[in-house]
Every structure is written in C-alpha cells, then in structure tokens.
Design an enzyme around this catalytic site. Structure first.
Site, PDB file in Angstrom:
ATOM      1  N   HIS A  19      42.352 134.138  19.930  1.00 20.86           N
ATOM      2  CA  HIS A  19      43.354 133.287  19.494  1.00 20.86           C
ATOM      3  C   HIS A  19      43.736 133.854  18.229  1.00 20.86           C
ATOM      4  O   HIS A  19      42.827 134.335  17.224  1.00 20.86           O
ATOM      5  CB  HIS A  19      42.816 131.865  19.305  1.00 20.86           C
TER       6      HIS A  19
ATOM      7  N   ARG B 269      44.699 141.742  25.106  1.00 26.54           N
ATOM      8  CA  ARG B 269      44.633 141.137  26.544  1.00 26.54           C
ATOM      9  C   ARG B 269      45.185 141.933  27.538  1.00 26.54           C
ATOM     10  O   ARG B 269      44.783 141.731  28.689  1.00 26.54           O
ATOM     11  CB  ARG B 269      45.747 139.833  26.369  1.00 26.54           C
TER      12      ARG B 269
ATOM     13  N   THR C  60      50.243 136.068  26.019  1.00 25.99           N
ATOM     14  CA  THR C  60      49.101 134.794  26.344  1.00 25.99           C
ATOM     15  C   THR C  60      48.462 135.311  27.834  1.00 25.99           C
ATOM     16  O   THR C  60      47.230 135.268  28.247  1.00 25.99           O
ATOM     17  CB  THR C  60      49.558 133.549  26.279  1.00 25.99           C
TER      18      THR C  60
ATOM     19  N   PHE D  44      47.506 122.163  30.688  1.00 24.36           N
ATOM     20  CA  PHE D  44      46.026 122.963  30.633  1.00 24.36           C
ATOM     21  C   PHE D  44      45.055 122.601  29.271  1.00 24.36           C
ATOM     22  O   PHE D  44      44.154 123.296  29.031  1.00 24.36           O
ATOM     23  CB  PHE D  44      46.522 124.564  30.571  1.00 24.36           C
TER      24      PHE D  44
ATOM     25  N   ARG E 175      49.236 139.223  16.127  1.00 25.36           N
ATOM     26  CA  ARG E 175      49.988 138.609  17.273  1.00 25.36           C
ATOM     27  C   ARG E 175      50.468 139.912  18.299  1.00 25.36           C
ATOM     28  O   ARG E 175      50.307 139.523  19.499  1.00 25.36           O
ATOM     29  CB  ARG E 175      51.130 137.944  16.785  1.00 25.36           C
TER      30      ARG E 175
ATOM     31  N   ASN F 190      41.550 134.248  27.792  1.00 20.95           N
ATOM     32  CA  ASN F 190      42.436 135.454  27.313  1.00 20.95           C
ATOM     33  C   ASN F 190      41.759 136.015  26.046  1.00 20.95           C
ATOM     34  O   ASN F 190      42.439 136.534  25.543  1.00 20.95           O
ATOM     35  CB  ASN F 190      43.618 134.990  27.443  1.00 20.95           C
TER      36      ASN F 190
END
Length: 140
Positions: free
Chosen positions: A117, A104, A93, A59, A87, A114
């Site tokens: 980051h 998310r 993810t 990807f 995080r 999404n």
C-alpha cells in the site's frame, strides 16, 4: 523535484512470502529513504481507520480481515516525488493488470493480497503517516 514523505505498508502477504528485503531494495534503488519502519500486527480499529475511504466498498471487510491476519511492515519513505514514485513502482491495484516490472506486476497474486500500500496523495500521506508514527520516531 519535491522532497516529500509518504506512507508505505508491506502487507501481510509480502511479509509471509519473505519479499520484504526485495521490496525495500526496490524502494532504495529509486533513491527513496526509509525514515521510519515498524513490523506490526494491525488491529481491526487501526485497519478500519486506515482504509476509511473504502468503507462503502464491497471488499472493505475482506481487506480489513486480510491486513489484520498477519504482520505488516509500516514505513515512512522520503525522497524526490516519493508519492508518485512509489505509486508508479507499485503498479495497478489488480496484479493481473499491473505492468511487468512493477511490484504488483512481478509478485502480485490476488486483488486483495496485492503486497503493498502507498499513499495516493499528499493529504492521505500526511494522515497515514500520523496514524502509524510520531514525528519523533522518524530520522532525517
């Protein structure tokens, strides 16, 4: 508790969907402080360097194309255990596997798109912060 810096990027889908204010608000409500921020259009070279550890993934090209397609908000965020806190706030993810209440889980629509980051550890945080900001651009 460790007071640390981490890199956070609100990806083009977050900017396009006008979620920037909401996502910044979530970070600030967790006692995290934005010490540098820049709305930028990431070029291909910077995107490839930023995601270099994913270069062999199938990807990779799609991810680079996505993050270069529109403006993103690059930030340095600081606070107690900032890396692990960000995080946890981001969620899995894949937004379809992300817990409700995470960024998310609440707003993610697609595996590639999404929204956000965040650096995954101290070394990547240091590298990513340096890719996007000079020390003199940070306050605090």
């Amino acid at each position: 508790m460790v007071n640390e810096k981490t890199f956070v990027m609100l990806k083009p889908d977050a900017v396009e969907r006008r979620l920037v204010g909401e996502l910044i608000s979530r970070l600030e409500k967790k006692n995290l402080r934005i010490i540098a921020a820049r709305l930028i259009r990431i070029d291909k070279k910077l995107a490839e360097t930023h995601y270099t550890e994913l270069k062999e993934k199938p990807f990779f090209k799609e991810l680079v194309k996505f993050v270069t397609d529109g403006p993103a908000l690059a930030m340095v965020v600081q606070g107690p255990n900032a890396i692990s806190v960000v995080r946890a706030m981001m969620g899995a993810t894949n937004p379809f596997n992300a817990t409700p209440g995470t960024i998310r889980g609440d707003y993610g629509l697609d595996l590639t798109k999404n929204l956000i980051h965040g650096s995954d550890g101290p070394e990547s945080a240091k590298r990513e912060v340096a890719l996007f900001f000079k020390e003199s651009e940070m306050v605090g």
